[in-house]
Design a protein around this motif. Structure first.
Motif, PDB file in Angstrom:
ATOM      1  N   ARG A 194      33.397  60.240  50.835  1.00 28.87           N
ATOM      2  CA  ARG A 194      33.435  61.492  51.604  1.00 28.87           C
ATOM      3  C   ARG A 194      34.858  62.009  51.810  1.00 28.87           C
ATOM      4  NH1 ARG A 194      31.932  58.818  57.383  1.00 28.87           N
ATOM      5  NH2 ARG A 194      33.745  59.620  58.464  1.00 28.87           N
ATOM      6  N   PHE A 195      35.857  61.151  51.553  1.00 30.07           N
ATOM      7  CA  PHE A 195      37.252  61.532  51.744  1.00 30.07           C
ATOM      8  C   PHE A 195      38.015  61.752  50.443  1.00 30.07           C
ATOM      9  CE2 PHE A 195      36.271  58.625  55.348  1.00 30.07           C
ATOM     10  CZ  PHE A 195      36.318  59.553  56.361  1.00 30.07           C
ATOM     11  N   THR A 196      37.703  60.962  49.446  1.00 26.63           N
ATOM     12  CA  THR A 196      38.518  60.956  48.241  1.00 26.63           C
ATOM     13  C   THR A 196      37.705  60.458  47.053  1.00 26.63           C
ATOM     14  OG1 THR A 196      40.604  60.157  47.304  1.00 26.63           O
ATOM     15  CG2 THR A 196      39.383  58.591  48.643  1.00 26.63           C
ATOM     16  N   LYS A 197      38.182  60.784  45.885  1.00 20.33           N
ATOM     17  CA  LYS A 197      37.601  60.216  44.671  1.00 20.33           C
ATOM     18  C   LYS A 197      38.399  58.967  44.337  1.00 20.33           C
ATOM     19  CE  LYS A 197      36.619  61.014  39.870  1.00 20.33           C
ATOM     20  NZ  LYS A 197      37.088  61.626  38.649  1.00 20.33           N
ATOM     21  N   MET A 198      37.701  57.839  44.185  1.00 23.60           N
ATOM     22  CA  MET A 198      38.352  56.565  43.888  1.00 23.60           C
ATOM     23  C   MET A 198      38.128  56.199  42.424  1.00 23.60           C
ATOM     24  SD  MET A 198      39.683  54.996  46.671  1.00 23.60           S
ATOM     25  CE  MET A 198      39.762  53.336  46.087  1.00 23.60           C
ATOM     26  N   GLU A 199      39.170  55.697  41.814  1.00 21.55           N
ATOM     27  CA  GLU A 199      39.074  55.173  40.454  1.00 21.55           C
ATOM     28  C   GLU A 199      39.672  53.772  40.460  1.00 21.55           C
ATOM     29  OE1 GLU A 199      40.471  56.182  35.875  1.00 21.55           O
ATOM     30  OE2 GLU A 199      41.252  57.394  37.523  1.00 21.55           O
ATOM     31  N   LEU A 200      38.887  52.808  39.995  1.00 19.60           N
ATOM     32  CA  LEU A 200      39.341  51.425  39.919  1.00 19.60           C
ATOM     33  C   LEU A 200      39.501  51.058  38.451  1.00 19.60           C
ATOM     34  CD1 LEU A 200      36.847  49.920  42.532  1.00 19.60           C
ATOM     35  CD2 LEU A 200      39.167  50.717  42.944  1.00 19.60           C
ATOM     36  N   ILE A 201      40.696  50.635  38.092  1.00 19.69           N
ATOM     37  CA  ILE A 201      40.997  50.278  36.702  1.00 19.69           C
ATOM     38  C   ILE A 201      41.397  48.809  36.650  1.00 19.69           C
ATOM     39  CG2 ILE A 201      42.504  50.695  34.724  1.00 19.69           C
ATOM     40  CD1 ILE A 201      42.844  53.569  35.752  1.00 19.69           C
ATOM     41  N   GLU A 202      40.628  48.027  35.911  1.00 18.62           N
ATOM     42  CA  GLU A 202      40.957  46.618  35.688  1.00 18.62           C
ATOM     43  C   GLU A 202      41.588  46.482  34.314  1.00 18.62           C
ATOM     44  OE1 GLU A 202      37.693  43.899  38.060  1.00 18.62           O
ATOM     45  OE2 GLU A 202      37.399  44.246  35.936  1.00 18.62           O
ATOM     46  N   LEU A 203      42.744  45.873  34.273  1.00 17.06           N
ATOM     47  CA  LEU A 203      43.437  45.629  33.012  1.00 17.06           C
ATOM     48  C   LEU A 203      43.414  44.138  32.688  1.00 17.06           C
ATOM     49  CD1 LEU A 203      46.545  47.902  33.617  1.00 17.06           C
ATOM     50  CD2 LEU A 203      44.457  48.464  32.364  1.00 17.06           C
ATOM     51  N   ALA A 204      43.426  43.837  31.417  1.00 16.03           N
ATOM     52  CA  ALA A 204      43.434  42.436  30.995  1.00 16.03           C
ATOM     53  C   ALA A 204      44.722  41.769  31.448  1.00 16.03           C
ATOM     54  CB  ALA A 204      43.300  42.354  29.476  1.00 16.03           C
ATOM     55  N   ASP A 205      44.577  40.516  31.860  1.00 16.70           N
ATOM     56  CA  ASP A 205      45.772  39.742  32.189  1.00 16.70           C
ATOM     57  C   ASP A 205      46.094  38.825  31.019  1.00 16.70           C
ATOM     58  OD1 ASP A 205      43.553  38.115  32.535  1.00 16.70           O
ATOM     59  OD2 ASP A 205      44.369  37.049  34.242  1.00 16.70           O
ATOM     60  N   GLU A 206      47.332  38.466  30.949  1.00 19.52           N
ATOM     61  CA  GLU A 206      47.777  37.533  29.908  1.00 19.52           C
ATOM     62  C   GLU A 206      47.591  36.109  30.420  1.00 19.52           C
ATOM     63  OE1 GLU A 206      49.187  38.186  26.719  1.00 19.52           O
ATOM     64  OE2 GLU A 206      48.297  40.128  27.201  1.00 19.52           O
ATOM     65  N   LYS A 207      47.172  35.255  29.552  1.00 21.56           N
ATOM     66  CA  LYS A 207      47.036  33.848  29.928  1.00 21.56           C
ATOM     67  C   LYS A 207      48.436  33.252  30.111  1.00 21.56           C
ATOM     68  CE  LYS A 207      42.708  34.256  29.687  1.00 21.56           C
ATOM     69  NZ  LYS A 207      42.244  34.972  30.846  1.00 21.56           N
ATOM     70  N   THR A 208      48.628  32.606  31.241  1.00 20.55           N
ATOM     71  CA  THR A 208      49.917  31.997  31.547  1.00 20.55           C
ATOM     72  C   THR A 208      49.808  30.491  31.359  1.00 20.55           C
ATOM     73  OG1 THR A 208      50.324  33.721  33.191  1.00 20.55           O
ATOM     74  CG2 THR A 208      51.710  31.766  33.292  1.00 20.55           C
ATOM     75  N   PRO A 209      50.546  29.947  30.417  1.00 18.82           N
ATOM     76  CA  PRO A 209      50.487  28.493  30.219  1.00 18.82           C
ATOM     77  C   PRO A 209      51.103  27.758  31.398  1.00 18.82           C
ATOM     78  CG  PRO A 209      52.009  29.526  28.648  1.00 18.82           C
ATOM     79  CD  PRO A 209      51.435  30.617  29.476  1.00 18.82           C
ATOM     80  N   ASP A 210      50.602  26.544  31.646  1.00 16.22           N
ATOM     81  CA  ASP A 210      51.209  25.704  32.684  1.00 16.22           C
ATOM     82  C   ASP A 210      52.671  25.463  32.329  1.00 16.22           C
ATOM     83  OD1 ASP A 210      48.811  25.499  34.042  1.00 16.22           O
ATOM     84  OD2 ASP A 210      48.240  23.615  33.071  1.00 16.22           O
ATOM     85  N   LYS A 211      53.517  25.483  33.320  1.00 24.26           N
ATOM     86  CA  LYS A 211      54.944  25.233  33.149  1.00 24.26           C
ATOM     87  C   LYS A 211      55.585  26.181  32.133  1.00 24.26           C
ATOM     88  CE  LYS A 211      54.434  20.447  34.486  1.00 24.26           C
ATOM     89  NZ  LYS A 211      54.546  19.039  34.154  1.00 24.26           N
ATOM     90  N   ALA A 212      55.181  27.455  32.206  1.00 26.21           N
ATOM     91  CA  ALA A 212      55.770  28.460  31.313  1.00 26.21           C
ATOM     92  C   ALA A 212      57.242  28.641  31.657  1.00 26.21           C
ATOM     93  CB  ALA A 212      55.031  29.783  31.453  1.00 26.21           C
ATOM     94  N   SER A 213      58.034  28.910  30.646  1.00 28.35           N
ATOM     95  CA  SER A 213      59.465  29.136  30.850  1.00 28.35           C
ATOM     96  C   SER A 213      59.668  30.519  31.481  1.00 28.35           C
ATOM     97  CB  SER A 213      60.190  29.074  29.507  1.00 28.35           C
ATOM     98  OG  SER A 213      59.831  30.190  28.719  1.00 28.35           O
TER      99      SER A 213
END
Length: 159
Positions: free
Chosen positions: A29-48
């Motif tokens: 009733r107040f605003t038009k909402m847009e939700l955008i989900e983007l892919a995340d990158e896999k983060t290896p354990d102990k990444a440099s």
């Protein structure tokens, strides 16, 4: 006014999806909402540090591709400005008065946001020093946007 929320990573938890859907419905009733989900990158354990920077850079490219020049951008970052709910409400109202019809919020992934995204932002906002999962932060943000509009209406929702 249109509000866009750009997030890194998929939201899987049903209870969070349900909560977000409820607030988005209330906000209609107040605003038009847009939700955008983007892919995340896999983060290896102990990444440099170099690997983390590469990951943040890839995510930044995806984020920036969804932002237009004339949007007011608020990035959520731990080093950002902390606001009371009333001040957050006033920020949204003032942004509209300044001629912005589109406000974009950005929530980064597990590593946060690349500096290039923070530099593009008009404002960095922090919801406190606590570390919250970025999936939960989506619900908190949508609720605070709803609360901001209710404050502007003088509603008893915000007590």
């Amino acid at each position: 006014m249109r509000i866009k929320i750009i997030t890194v990573g998929k939201l899987k938890e049903k209870y969070l999806k349900d909560g977000i859907e409820e607030y988005v419905k209330r906000l209609n009733r107040f605003t038009k909402m847009e939700l955008i989900e983007l892919a995340d990158e896999k983060t290896p354990d102990k990444a440099s540090p170099a690997e983390n920077d590469r990951i943040l850079n890839k995510e930044a490219e995806r984020i920036l591709s969804k932002i237009h020049d004339r949007e007011y951008v608020i990035a959520l970052a731990i080093e950002g400005k902390q606001l009371a709910s009333e001040d957050f409400s006033q920020l949204l109202a003032d942004t509209m008065v300044k001629g912005y019809s589109d406000i974009t919020f950005i929530i980064g992934g597990s590593l946060g946001l690349h500096q290039v995204v923070k530099k593009r932002a008009n404002l960095l906002v922090s919801f406190g020093l606590l570390t919250l999962p970025h999936q939960l932060m989506r619900l908190v943000l949508v609720e605070q946007i709803y609360r901001a509009f209710m404050i502007q209406q003088g509603s008893p929702y915000h007590k």
